[in-house]
Design a protein around this motif. Structure first.
Motif, PDB file in Angstrom:
ATOM      1  N   THR A   1       1.433  29.299 -32.610  1.00 44.55           N
ATOM      2  CA  THR A   1       2.834  28.873 -32.639  1.00 44.55           C
ATOM      3  C   THR A   1       3.764  29.966 -33.169  1.00 44.55           C
ATOM      4  O   THR A   1       4.997  29.825 -33.092  1.00 44.55           O
ATOM      5  CB  THR A   1       3.013  27.603 -33.500  1.00 44.55           C
ATOM      6  OG1 THR A   1       2.440  27.822 -34.793  1.00 44.55           O
ATOM      7  CG2 THR A   1       2.366  26.406 -32.838  1.00 44.55           C
ATOM      8  N   GLU A   2       3.211  31.046 -33.708  1.00 41.72           N
ATOM      9  CA  GLU A   2       4.051  32.155 -34.155  1.00 41.72           C
ATOM     10  C   GLU A   2       4.808  32.734 -32.958  1.00 41.72           C
ATOM     11  O   GLU A   2       4.238  32.962 -31.898  1.00 41.72           O
ATOM     12  CB  GLU A   2       3.206  33.242 -34.824  1.00 41.72           C
ATOM     13  CG  GLU A   2       2.640  32.826 -36.160  1.00 41.72           C
ATOM     14  CD  GLU A   2       1.784  33.906 -36.803  1.00 41.72           C
ATOM     15  OE1 GLU A   2       1.710  35.024 -36.234  1.00 41.72           O
ATOM     16  OE2 GLU A   2       1.171  33.638 -37.861  1.00 41.72           O
ATOM     17  N   GLY A   3       6.103  32.957 -33.135  1.00 36.08           N
ATOM     18  CA  GLY A   3       6.930  33.462 -32.050  1.00 36.08           C
ATOM     19  C   GLY A   3       7.563  32.373 -31.209  1.00 36.08           C
ATOM     20  O   GLY A   3       8.412  32.654 -30.353  1.00 36.08           O
ATOM     21  N   ARG A   4       7.173  31.115 -31.414  1.00 34.56           N
ATOM     22  CA  ARG A   4       7.791  30.001 -30.695  1.00 34.56           C
ATOM     23  C   ARG A   4       9.119  29.622 -31.364  1.00 34.56           C
ATOM     24  O   ARG A   4       9.372  29.946 -32.530  1.00 34.56           O
ATOM     25  CB  ARG A   4       6.861  28.787 -30.703  1.00 34.56           C
ATOM     26  CG  ARG A   4       5.487  29.040 -30.139  1.00 34.56           C
ATOM     27  CD  ARG A   4       5.475  28.871 -28.644  1.00 34.56           C
ATOM     28  NE  ARG A   4       4.128  29.003 -28.093  1.00 34.56           N
ATOM     29  CZ  ARG A   4       3.767  28.613 -26.887  1.00 34.56           C
ATOM     30  NH1 ARG A   4       4.661  28.030 -26.106  1.00 34.56           N
ATOM     31  NH2 ARG A   4       2.545  28.793 -26.445  1.00 34.56           N
TER      32      ARG A   4
ATOM     33  N   ASP B   1      12.911  32.979 -38.486  1.00 36.53           N
ATOM     34  CA  ASP B   1      13.837  34.096 -38.655  1.00 36.53           C
ATOM     35  C   ASP B   1      15.238  33.721 -38.174  1.00 36.53           C
ATOM     36  O   ASP B   1      15.488  32.584 -37.747  1.00 36.53           O
ATOM     37  CB  ASP B   1      13.321  35.356 -37.950  1.00 36.53           C
ATOM     38  CG  ASP B   1      13.208  35.201 -36.431  1.00 36.53           C
ATOM     39  OD1 ASP B   1      13.822  34.273 -35.867  1.00 36.53           O
ATOM     40  OD2 ASP B   1      12.501  36.010 -35.808  1.00 36.53           O
TER      41      ASP B   1
ATOM     42  N   THR C   1       7.902  32.612 -37.717  1.00 32.53           N
ATOM     43  CA  THR C   1       7.201  33.821 -38.168  1.00 32.53           C
ATOM     44  C   THR C   1       5.929  33.501 -38.938  1.00 32.53           C
ATOM     45  O   THR C   1       5.032  34.338 -39.024  1.00 32.53           O
ATOM     46  CB  THR C   1       8.118  34.678 -39.055  1.00 32.53           C
ATOM     47  OG1 THR C   1       8.533  33.910 -40.199  1.00 32.53           O
ATOM     48  CG2 THR C   1       9.340  35.139 -38.275  1.00 32.53           C
TER      49      THR C   1
ATOM     50  N   LYS D   1      16.747  34.394 -35.584  1.00 31.37           N
ATOM     51  CA  LYS D   1      16.828  34.104 -34.161  1.00 31.37           C
ATOM     52  C   LYS D   1      16.249  32.724 -33.814  1.00 31.37           C
ATOM     53  O   LYS D   1      16.186  32.346 -32.655  1.00 31.37           O
ATOM     54  CB  LYS D   1      16.087  35.181 -33.363  1.00 31.37           C
ATOM     55  CG  LYS D   1      16.696  36.569 -33.493  1.00 31.37           C
ATOM     56  CD  LYS D   1      15.891  37.595 -32.696  1.00 31.37           C
ATOM     57  CE  LYS D   1      16.490  38.994 -32.850  1.00 31.37           C
ATOM     58  NZ  LYS D   1      15.696  40.015 -32.113  1.00 31.37           N
TER      59      LYS D   1
ATOM     60  N   LEU E   1      13.075  31.801 -34.481  1.00 30.65           N
ATOM     61  CA  LEU E   1      11.683  31.929 -34.058  1.00 30.65           C
ATOM     62  C   LEU E   1      10.751  31.798 -35.252  1.00 30.65           C
ATOM     63  O   LEU E   1      11.043  32.287 -36.360  1.00 30.65           O
ATOM     64  CB  LEU E   1      11.448  33.284 -33.374  1.00 30.65           C
ATOM     65  CG  LEU E   1      12.282  33.562 -32.115  1.00 30.65           C
ATOM     66  CD1 LEU E   1      11.994  34.971 -31.602  1.00 30.65           C
ATOM     67  CD2 LEU E   1      11.995  32.522 -31.032  1.00 30.65           C
TER      68      LEU E   1
END
Length: 448
Positions: free
Chosen positions: A46-49, A393, A399, A395, A397
């Motif tokens: 799920t990191e970056g989702r 973050d 992290t 944005k 997203l």
């Protein structure tokens, strides 16, 4: 020569696992392990989702209790974005959770536990199942199926999806409850409460008394307990403080975002499941005689840590339970009794919410702006205290993610209980299918 007994798969649990029992040269139990080899990986993939997508994604962690992951995630997402949801939105989330819990409790008691409790732990495995119960008591079986369907139908009719919900959104809830739905749901939930009262009365009169010897001996260990309580110590499944109780009844209350100060996560090389423990109690140990840091979650744990139940019927049942078994109650098979107290409680709480005129309000979402932040969301899942910890973050997203799933709190206790049960029932190398079912029954009590 040592002997290895494999129970694979463990039957009538809500997942996949096996048990390995190691016998010494005299045929007595040297060790027993509960192996969970299902890797999920949600913390990494799920990191970056998008943060806002998390409540939809993590509902796929479990098809049995997706609503709890959905709601814990929604709470964590709200906190990442720093938003407070409207009161009506919180009540709608609570209502959805209580409605989802009712069929879950019926599933475990009647479909997974009842074949042991009604047919007998040593009965023929060909009839020791839900089909055998249906043949023995077809009218009760039809009623159970009807009530299970009723619970799922309410959620589906209101929110469209039962298994992978998309109802909670950042800042609140996606859909109001209409007045005609409120009236209909209130009638249906009152019927569920009557069936819940029948179920616990039936169990207290016809089931639990027959198994009191097993209750007092099988899988018995001495541990601490964890659960969620309101500021005044009342039992709650949606919001409050985490209460971590020692075996002697002393406890600490702390907020969700303080969980890392109190809980550590231990890993053994023979299992993919993390084993949370109370790190302030000392170094992790599953030794039966001197366990360290071990606590339990789920229904028995919650009714141990709370000071009272919110509804009158559930409170009456809690008082009767404590009069018989004290506080904290340690017998593992009492999980079945505790779940029925919570079944009554969920029906009462759903009725209370449906009788609240604010439940049909239209202010159900606060506007959200993307921002960087960390949020810890927690609810009680049927299997235990469920923690979702997200960092996002600027944005929007993800992290970093850390999850402590309800059933993992009980991984170490399950290992201890099966070892105790195996030592109790296997002597001098003698065992049969009924013997091994006693060990499985100790696992089923935890409903992993």
């Amino acid at each position: 020569m040592s002997t290895l007994i494999n129970i694979q798969p463990v039957t009538r649990i809500e997942g996949h696992a096996r048990v390995a029992i190691h016998l010494d040269q005299d045929g007595n139990v040297a060790d027993a392990k509960f192996h969970v080899m299902a890797l999920r990986g949600f913390e990494k993939f799920t990191e970056g989702r998008l943060v806002e997508d998390m409540p939809r994604i993590v509902a796929r962690i479990c098809g049995i209790c997706p609503w709890n992951h959905h709601l814990a995630s929604a709470k964590a997402t709200d906190k990442v974005f720093g938003v407070e949801i409207p009161p009506t939105a919180e009540k709608l989330r609570r209502l959805a959770q209580h409605l989802a819990w009712i069929p879950d409790k019926l599933l475990h008691f009647y479909f997974l536990a009842a074949p042991d409790l009604l047919m007998g732990l040593n009965s023929d495995p060909s009839v020791r199942n839900i089909v055998g119960i249906a043949v023995q008591n077809p009218d009760l079986a039809k009623k159970v199926v009807h009530m299970r369907h009723k619970g799922a139908h309410l959620l589906e009719k209101w929110l469209g999806k039962v298994i992978h919900p998309m109802a909670a959104v950042p800042g609140g809830f996606s859909k109001p409850l209409l007045e005609d739905q409120r009236v209909e749901f209130l009638g249906e939930t009152r019927e569920q409460l009557e069936f819940a009262k029948f179920t616990i009365k039936f169990a207290k009169e016809n089931v639990f008394p027959k198994y009191m010897d097993e209750i007092k001996t099988l899988g018995v260990i001495k541990t601490g307990f964890i659960g969620t309580v309101r500021s005044d110590g009342t039992h709650d499944i949606y919001d409050g403080n985490i209460r971590l109780m020692k075996p002697d009844g002393a406890y600490d209350d702390f907020s969700y975002d303080e969980y890392t100060d109190y809980l550590g996560e231990h890993v053994e090389p023979w299992s993919y499941a993390k084993m949370p423990y109370a790190k302030k109690w000392g170094a992790f140990s599953m030794d039966l005689d001197h366990p360290v840091g071990i606590y339990r979650s789920n229904a028995l744990s919650r009714i141990n840590v709370c000071d009272r139940m919110p509804g009158p019927e559930a409170q009456m049942e809690l008082e009767e339970f404590r009069k018989s078994f004290g506080r904290p109650a340690q017998y593992t098979l009492l999980y079945h009794w505790a779940r029925l107290i919570e079944l009554v409680n969920n029906c009462e709480e759903a009725i209370r919410l449906l009788e609240d005129p604010e439940i049909t309000g239209r202010e159900i979402r606060t506007p959200v702006k993307v921002k960087a932040g960390r949020g810890v969301g927690c609810v009680e899942a049927p299997r235990g205290t469920l923690i979702h910890d997200y960092t996002g973050d600027d944005k929007g997203l993800i992290t970093n993610v850390n999850l402590i799933v309800g059933t993992t709190h009980n991984q170490a206790p399950i290992n201890m209980s099966i070892k105790q049960a195996a030592k109790l029932v296997i002597q001098n190398g003698k065992y049969d299918q009924g013997t091994l079912n006693h060990i499985e029954a100790a696992i089923r009590a935890y409903d992993p």
